[in-house]
Design a protein around this motif. Structure first.
Motif, PDB file in Angstrom:
ATOM      1  N   TYR A 257       0.837  -1.199   0.000  1.00  0.00           N
ATOM      2  CA  TYR A 257       0.000   0.000   0.000  1.00  0.00           C
ATOM      3  C   TYR A 257       0.877   1.256   0.000  1.00  0.00           C
ATOM      4  CZ  TYR A 257      -3.903  -2.970   1.567  1.00  0.00           C
ATOM      5  OH  TYR A 257      -4.879  -3.945   1.661  1.00  0.00           O
ATOM      6  N   ASP A 275      -3.211   3.906   2.627  1.00  0.00           N
ATOM      7  CA  ASP A 275      -4.285   4.046   1.644  1.00  0.00           C
ATOM      8  C   ASP A 275      -4.686   2.656   1.144  1.00  0.00           C
ATOM      9  OD1 ASP A 275      -6.012   4.690  -0.369  1.00  0.00           O
ATOM     10  OD2 ASP A 275      -4.747   6.253  -1.237  1.00  0.00           O
ATOM     11  N   ARG A 276      -5.783   2.144   1.699  1.00  0.00           N
ATOM     12  CA  ARG A 276      -6.230   0.797   1.373  1.00  0.00           C
ATOM     13  C   ARG A 276      -7.324   0.768   0.307  1.00  0.00           C
ATOM     14  NH1 ARG A 276      -7.450  -1.485   7.214  1.00  0.00           N
ATOM     15  NH2 ARG A 276      -7.847   0.727   7.600  1.00  0.00           N
ATOM     16  N   ARG A 277      -7.544   1.885  -0.354  1.00  0.00           N
ATOM     17  CA  ARG A 277      -8.494   1.876  -1.458  1.00  0.00           C
ATOM     18  C   ARG A 277      -7.944   1.043  -2.616  1.00  0.00           C
ATOM     19  NH1 ARG A 277      -8.936   8.124  -2.524  1.00  0.00           N
ATOM     20  NH2 ARG A 277      -6.711   7.880  -2.071  1.00  0.00           N
ATOM     21  N   ARG A 278      -8.831   0.582  -3.469  1.00  0.00           N
ATOM     22  CA  ARG A 278      -8.379  -0.111  -4.677  1.00  0.00           C
ATOM     23  C   ARG A 278      -7.538   0.848  -5.503  1.00  0.00           C
ATOM     24  NH1 ARG A 278     -10.956  -4.814  -6.128  1.00  0.00           N
ATOM     25  NH2 ARG A 278     -10.560  -4.384  -8.332  1.00  0.00           N
ATOM     26  N   GLN A 279      -6.548   0.303  -6.183  1.00  0.00           N
ATOM     27  CA  GLN A 279      -5.575   1.149  -6.862  1.00  0.00           C
ATOM     28  C   GLN A 279      -6.227   2.144  -7.808  1.00  0.00           C
ATOM     29  OE1 GLN A 279      -2.401  -0.999  -8.667  1.00  0.00           O
ATOM     30  NE2 GLN A 279      -1.344   0.804  -9.401  1.00  0.00           N
ATOM     31  N   LEU A 281      -8.907   3.656  -7.518  1.00  0.00           N
ATOM     32  CA  LEU A 281      -9.628   4.707  -6.822  1.00  0.00           C
ATOM     33  C   LEU A 281      -8.696   5.665  -6.084  1.00  0.00           C
ATOM     34  CD1 LEU A 281     -12.522   2.594  -5.258  1.00  0.00           C
ATOM     35  CD2 LEU A 281     -12.573   3.956  -7.352  1.00  0.00           C
ATOM     36  N   ARG A 282      -7.415   5.346  -6.050  1.00  0.00           N
ATOM     37  CA  ARG A 282      -6.478   6.207  -5.337  1.00  0.00           C
ATOM     38  C   ARG A 282      -6.253   7.492  -6.123  1.00  0.00           C
ATOM     39  NH1 ARG A 282      -2.437   1.198  -4.247  1.00  0.00           N
ATOM     40  NH2 ARG A 282      -3.630   0.235  -2.559  1.00  0.00           N
ATOM     41  N   GLU A 284      -4.550  10.289  -7.933  1.00  0.00           N
ATOM     42  CA  GLU A 284      -3.259  10.389  -8.604  1.00  0.00           C
ATOM     43  C   GLU A 284      -3.075  11.765  -9.232  1.00  0.00           C
ATOM     44  OE1 GLU A 284      -3.104   7.189 -11.367  1.00  0.00           O
ATOM     45  OE2 GLU A 284      -2.921   5.647  -9.808  1.00  0.00           O
TER      46      GLU A 284
END
Length: 315
Positions: A257, A275-279, A281-282, A284
């Motif tokens: 993460y 940040d444990r959101r799905r990639q 959704l992160r 950027e």
């Protein structure tokens, strides 16, 4: 392996775990302020190695305070005034002198001399490791990985936001976890709490022999604290969980993460922001804060982990 530590009862279990594991080449131990002041953590580390018959392992004293801000408090209310429930003096006296030159000097010399990459297990505040990486970037290639006990995904124990080791020196933690290109594994308190052991486990340890009995005898103040924290009779072996992963990679399940460390002086100081959101959704977007990507331990075979630690300490 090199251990960087601030003993502390759980540190005592962790140091002994490494010292008694046959597959571990314990190159050295460095000490840092933390649970109690540096003078006490250093003496405790040396006495614990003497208990394990490991006066061959060099010990050097490191940072007595954080990089930037003075420490707000110790953890003597958890570990006792001397760090070991008032029982440090019951351990054997060290049979080896303290190494001259300090922790960073010892870390550099051990890493430079190593014939293969070295695992570093920091189980206290990360001040020494931040200083090492800042002053001696050339040693990065000699580090296999840094396995760190620290942080909390869902909150903390020193404050509602921050775990003790990270909270004790957030600037150092950010340097190591976010800014340095060195493989890191973070073992947070969310998982270490789940690995807590009960009085039956401690009784087996005490009955295993002189070392096990001596370790169990260090736990009364620690047990009193965790009786309140857990709601049942047991203790949390925070640092030993991280050292177990350092000894046997993969005993903990990890996920990668992005992570940040909060270094403001507000109420969230010392928080680890994972940040444990799905990639996908992160965020950027350009201008976002820089984040390091590290492995975070999220699960393990709880009974298997407890058995691993007990079996090693009871040999």
């Amino acid at each position: 392996m090199i251990i960087d530590t601030d003993p502390g009862v759980d540190d005592a279990f962790a140091i002994s775990l490494a010292a008694l594991s046959e597959e571990v080449d314990l190159l050295g131990v460095t000490t840092v302020f933390g649970n109690v002041p540096l003078e006490a953590t250093t003496l405790n580390a040396r006495r614990l190695l003497a208990l394990c018959g490991r006066d061959d392992v060099p010990v050097a004293a490191g940072a007595a305070r954080p990089l930037v801000h003075a420490p707000l408090r110790r953890a003597s209310h958890v570990h006792g005034a001397d760090g070991l429930s008032g029982r440090s003096a019951a351990l054997p006296e060290p049979g080896r002198a303290l190494e001259p030159g300090g922790a960073v000097s010892l870390l550099v010399s051990l890493l430079e001399a190593a014939g293969e990459p070295v695992t570093i297990a920091p189980i206290g505040p990360l001040t020494n490791i931040a200083l090492l990486l800042a002053a001696h970037p050339e040693v990065r290639e000699k580090i296999a990985r840094i396995v760190i006990m620290g942080g909390g995904l869902a909150g903390g124990n020193s404050t509602g936001a921050a775990e003790f080791n990270i909270w004790s020196d957030p600037e150092a933690a950010r340097r190591v976890l976010v800014e340095e290109p060195v493989p890191c594994v973070l073992v947070p308190m969310d998982l270490t709490y789940r690995c807590a052991v009960d009085t039956a486990w401690l009784a087996k340890l005490a009955a295993s022999g002189p070392i096990g009995a001596a370790l169990e005898a260090l736990t009364p103040d620690y047990s009193s604290h965790y009786r309140k924290a857990l709601g049942w009779d047991g203790i949390v072996l925070h640092d030993a969980v991280a050292v177990a992963e350092a000894i046997r990679p993969g005993i903990l399940k990890t996920e990668t993460y992005p992570v940040e460390v909060e270094c403001s002086l507000g109420p969230a100081r010392g928080a680890t922001l994972v940040d444990r959101r799905r990639q996908g959704l992160r965020a950027e977007a350009e201008g976002d804060i820089a984040q390091g990507h590290i492995e975070v331990a999220v699960d393990t075979d709880l009974d298997g982990l407890r058995s691993f630690v007990l079996d090693r300490l009871a040999r």
